[in-house]
Design an enzyme around this catalytic site. Sequence first.
Site, PDB file in Angstrom:
ATOM      1  N   ASN A 121     -11.008  -2.574  -5.208  1.00  0.00           N
ATOM      2  CA  ASN A 121     -10.214  -1.611  -5.989  1.00  0.00           C
ATOM      3  C   ASN A 121     -10.824  -1.289  -7.356  1.00  0.00           C
ATOM      4  O   ASN A 121     -10.430  -0.306  -7.999  1.00  0.00           O
ATOM      5  CB  ASN A 121      -8.767  -2.097  -6.158  1.00  0.00           C
ATOM      6  CG  ASN A 121      -7.932  -2.002  -4.895  1.00  0.00           C
ATOM      7  OD1 ASN A 121      -7.051  -2.825  -4.646  1.00  0.00           O
ATOM      8  ND2 ASN A 121      -8.186  -0.995  -4.060  1.00  0.00           N
ATOM      9  N   TRP A 122     -11.815  -2.081  -7.793  1.00  0.00           N
ATOM     10  CA  TRP A 122     -12.485  -1.778  -9.081  1.00  0.00           C
ATOM     11  C   TRP A 122     -13.207  -0.449  -9.033  1.00  0.00           C
ATOM     12  O   TRP A 122     -13.526   0.129 -10.074  1.00  0.00           O
ATOM     13  CB  TRP A 122     -13.505  -2.871  -9.435  1.00  0.00           C
ATOM     14  CG  TRP A 122     -12.908  -4.222  -9.672  1.00  0.00           C
ATOM     15  CD1 TRP A 122     -12.972  -5.288  -8.824  1.00  0.00           C
ATOM     16  CD2 TRP A 122     -12.178  -4.671 -10.818  1.00  0.00           C
ATOM     17  NE1 TRP A 122     -12.319  -6.371  -9.375  1.00  0.00           N
ATOM     18  CE2 TRP A 122     -11.827  -6.019 -10.599  1.00  0.00           C
ATOM     19  CE3 TRP A 122     -11.778  -4.069 -12.019  1.00  0.00           C
ATOM     20  CZ2 TRP A 122     -11.094  -6.773 -11.513  1.00  0.00           C
ATOM     21  CZ3 TRP A 122     -11.051  -4.826 -12.943  1.00  0.00           C
ATOM     22  CH2 TRP A 122     -10.717  -6.161 -12.681  1.00  0.00           C
TER      23      TRP A 122
ATOM     24  N   GLY B 104      -0.151   5.427  -4.417  1.00  0.00           N
ATOM     25  CA  GLY B 104      -0.783   6.674  -4.824  1.00  0.00           C
ATOM     26  C   GLY B 104      -0.169   7.862  -4.092  1.00  0.00           C
ATOM     27  O   GLY B 104       0.134   8.897  -4.702  1.00  0.00           O
ATOM     28  N   ARG B 105       0.016   7.709  -2.773  1.00  0.00           N
ATOM     29  CA  ARG B 105       0.599   8.803  -1.990  1.00  0.00           C
ATOM     30  C   ARG B 105       2.039   9.067  -2.401  1.00  0.00           C
ATOM     31  O   ARG B 105       2.503  10.203  -2.429  1.00  0.00           O
ATOM     32  CB  ARG B 105       0.523   8.464  -0.491  1.00  0.00           C
ATOM     33  CG  ARG B 105      -0.825   8.785   0.123  1.00  0.00           C
ATOM     34  CD  ARG B 105      -1.024   8.100   1.442  1.00  0.00           C
ATOM     35  NE  ARG B 105      -1.357   6.690   1.253  1.00  0.00           N
ATOM     36  CZ  ARG B 105      -1.467   5.811   2.238  1.00  0.00           C
ATOM     37  NH1 ARG B 105      -1.254   6.194   3.471  1.00  0.00           N
ATOM     38  NH2 ARG B 105      -1.791   4.554   1.977  1.00  0.00           N
TER      39      ARG B 105
ATOM     40  N   ASP C 256       0.817  -1.221   0.000  1.00  0.00           N
ATOM     41  CA  ASP C 256       0.000   0.000   0.000  1.00  0.00           C
ATOM     42  C   ASP C 256       0.851   1.271   0.000  1.00  0.00           C
ATOM     43  O   ASP C 256       1.951   1.289   0.545  1.00  0.00           O
ATOM     44  CB  ASP C 256      -0.902  -0.014   1.247  1.00  0.00           C
ATOM     45  CG  ASP C 256      -2.020   1.000   1.159  1.00  0.00           C
ATOM     46  OD1 ASP C 256      -2.387   1.406   0.044  1.00  0.00           O
ATOM     47  OD2 ASP C 256      -2.537   1.384   2.221  1.00  0.00           O
TER      48      ASP C 256
HETATM   49  C1  IPE Z   1      -5.452  -2.568   0.151  1.00  0.00           C
HETATM   50  O1  IPE Z   1      -5.141  -1.234  -0.045  1.00  0.00           O
HETATM   51  C2  IPE Z   1      -5.411  -3.319  -1.144  1.00  0.00           C
HETATM   52  C3  IPE Z   1      -4.089  -3.459  -1.761  1.00  0.00           C
HETATM   53  C4  IPE Z   1      -2.957  -3.009  -1.285  1.00  0.00           C
HETATM   54  C5  IPE Z   1      -4.075  -4.172  -2.992  1.00  0.00           C
HETATM   55  P1  IPE Z   1      -6.258  -0.125  -0.279  1.00  0.00           P
HETATM   56  O2  IPE Z   1      -5.538   1.131  -0.491  1.00  0.00           O
HETATM   57  O3  IPE Z   1      -7.217  -0.564  -1.305  1.00  0.00           O
HETATM   58  O4  IPE Z   1      -7.006  -0.132   1.131  1.00  0.00           O
HETATM   59  P2  IPE Z   1      -7.775   1.029   1.893  1.00  0.00           P
HETATM   60  O5  IPE Z   1      -8.785   1.593   0.938  1.00  0.00           O
HETATM   61  O6  IPE Z   1      -6.768   2.026   2.303  1.00  0.00           O
HETATM   62  O7  IPE Z   1      -8.395   0.345   3.080  1.00  0.00           O
HETATM   63  C1  IPE Z   2      -1.672   0.186  -3.295  1.00  0.00           C
HETATM   64  O1  IPE Z   2      -1.429   1.554  -3.308  1.00  0.00           O
HETATM   65  C2  IPE Z   2      -1.926  -0.372  -4.673  1.00  0.00           C
HETATM   66  C3  IPE Z   2      -3.318  -0.822  -4.877  1.00  0.00           C
HETATM   67  C4  IPE Z   2      -4.288  -0.784  -4.011  1.00  0.00           C
HETATM   68  C5  IPE Z   2      -3.626  -1.346  -6.197  1.00  0.00           C
HETATM   69  P1  IPE Z   2      -2.606   2.611  -3.328  1.00  0.00           P
HETATM   70  O2  IPE Z   2      -2.984   2.882  -4.731  1.00  0.00           O
HETATM   71  O3  IPE Z   2      -3.716   2.181  -2.439  1.00  0.00           O
HETATM   72  O4  IPE Z   2      -1.882   3.885  -2.716  1.00  0.00           O
HETATM   73  P2  IPE Z   2      -2.472   4.907  -1.664  1.00  0.00           P
HETATM   74  O5  IPE Z   2      -2.926   4.113  -0.482  1.00  0.00           O
HETATM   75  O6  IPE Z   2      -3.607   5.607  -2.342  1.00  0.00           O
HETATM   76  O7  IPE Z   2      -1.344   5.798  -1.345  1.00  0.00           O
HETATM   77 MG    MG Z   3      -4.101   2.443  -0.463  1.00  0.00          MG
END
Ligand code: IPE
Ligand code: IPE
Ligand code: MG
Length: 253
Positions: free
Chosen positions: A81-82, A36-37, A33
Site C-alpha cells: 500500500n506504500w 476508496g470505492r 477493503d
Molecule cells: C488489501 O487491499 C489490503 C488491505 C485491505 C489493507 P488492497 O486494496 O490493497 O488489495 P488489492 O490491490 O485490491 O489486491
Molecule cells: C482498503 O480500502 C483500505 C486500505 C487498503 C488501506 P481501499 O483503499 O483498498 O479501497 P478500494 O479497494 O480502492 O475501494
Molecule cells: Mg482495495
Amino acid sequence: MALFGKNKKDDSGAGAALAQELVLPKHVGIIMDGNGRWAKQRGLPRKAGHREGAQTFRTITRYCSQVGIRYLTVYAFSTENWKRPEDEVGALMGLFKSYLKEALEDFQDDDIVVRFIGDKSGFSPELQALMDENEESSKNRPGMVLNIAMNYGSRDEIVRAVKNICAKVEAGSLRAADVTEQLVADHLYTAGQPDPDLIIRPSGEYRISNFMLWQSAYTEFVIMNKLWPDFTKADLDEALRIYASRNRRYGGV
Ligand code: IPE
Ligand code: IPE
Ligand code: MG
C-alpha cells in the site's frame, strides 16, 4: 466462493446469542477493503472512505468481542500500500495516529488485547511508540486478541521467518533437520495463535492480496459484496452463519 451481502446499512446484530446458535470460528480475519470505492461513489476524496472505514473497524471489532470471537485479525495496511499516492498514504498515517491515541482506548472496556503484526520499522517513531504503548497496556487483558496488520505482507513475514531460522542454524542452535511446520509457524508474527478459521473479504474481490498465506492453508473464505464502510454487524452475523454451514475436511473425507 459465493458472493453475499445486502446493500442497505443495518446496524443490528444477533450478538452473543449467536454463540448459542452457531459453531463460531475461534479466529476471524478481515480484509478491510473498499474504502476508496465507497468514497468515489459519493464523489468524496479516498481519505473520506478511510475515515468511514475506521469507524466500521471500531464497531465490528467490539462486536466480534461481544459475539465471543477469541482472535480477530484485521488487515489495515499492506506492504504494497506504500505505492499509493503520497497524500493518501499521509491521510492513512494520520488516521492510524488518531486511532491509536483515542479509539483504541475504547477497547479497554471490552478487555481487548491489541497486537500489531507487520513490520513496525516502516512507520514513524511516533507511530511506533503508540503501537508499543497499546500492546504494552493491553497485554494482560483477558478478552479477545485483536491483531492489527499494518505494513503487513505475508511473503515478507515468511521471508523474515526463514531468515530467523537460518540465523539459528548458522549459529548452531538449530539443525536443518529440526525445521518442521510448527517451527515455521512459531517464527511468524502470529506465533502461538490458532490459524484463522474464517477470512472475510468485503468489496467483492476474490483474492487474498498477500494476507496470511501460511496461516490460511485451511481457512474458510467468505467474500461479501459490500464495501467495508458499509459493512454492518448483520453482515458479520451472515458471514458467521455461512461459516457454520461449511463442511471442513482438511483433506480428509
Ligand atoms: C488489501 O487491499 C489490503 C488491505 C485491505 C489493507 P488492497 O486494496 O490493497 O488489495 P488489492 O490491490 O485490491 O489486491
Ligand atoms: C482498503 O480500502 C483500505 C486500505 C487498503 C488501506 P481501499 O483503499 O483498498 O479501497 P478500494 O479497494 O480502492 O475501494
Ligand atoms: Mg482495495
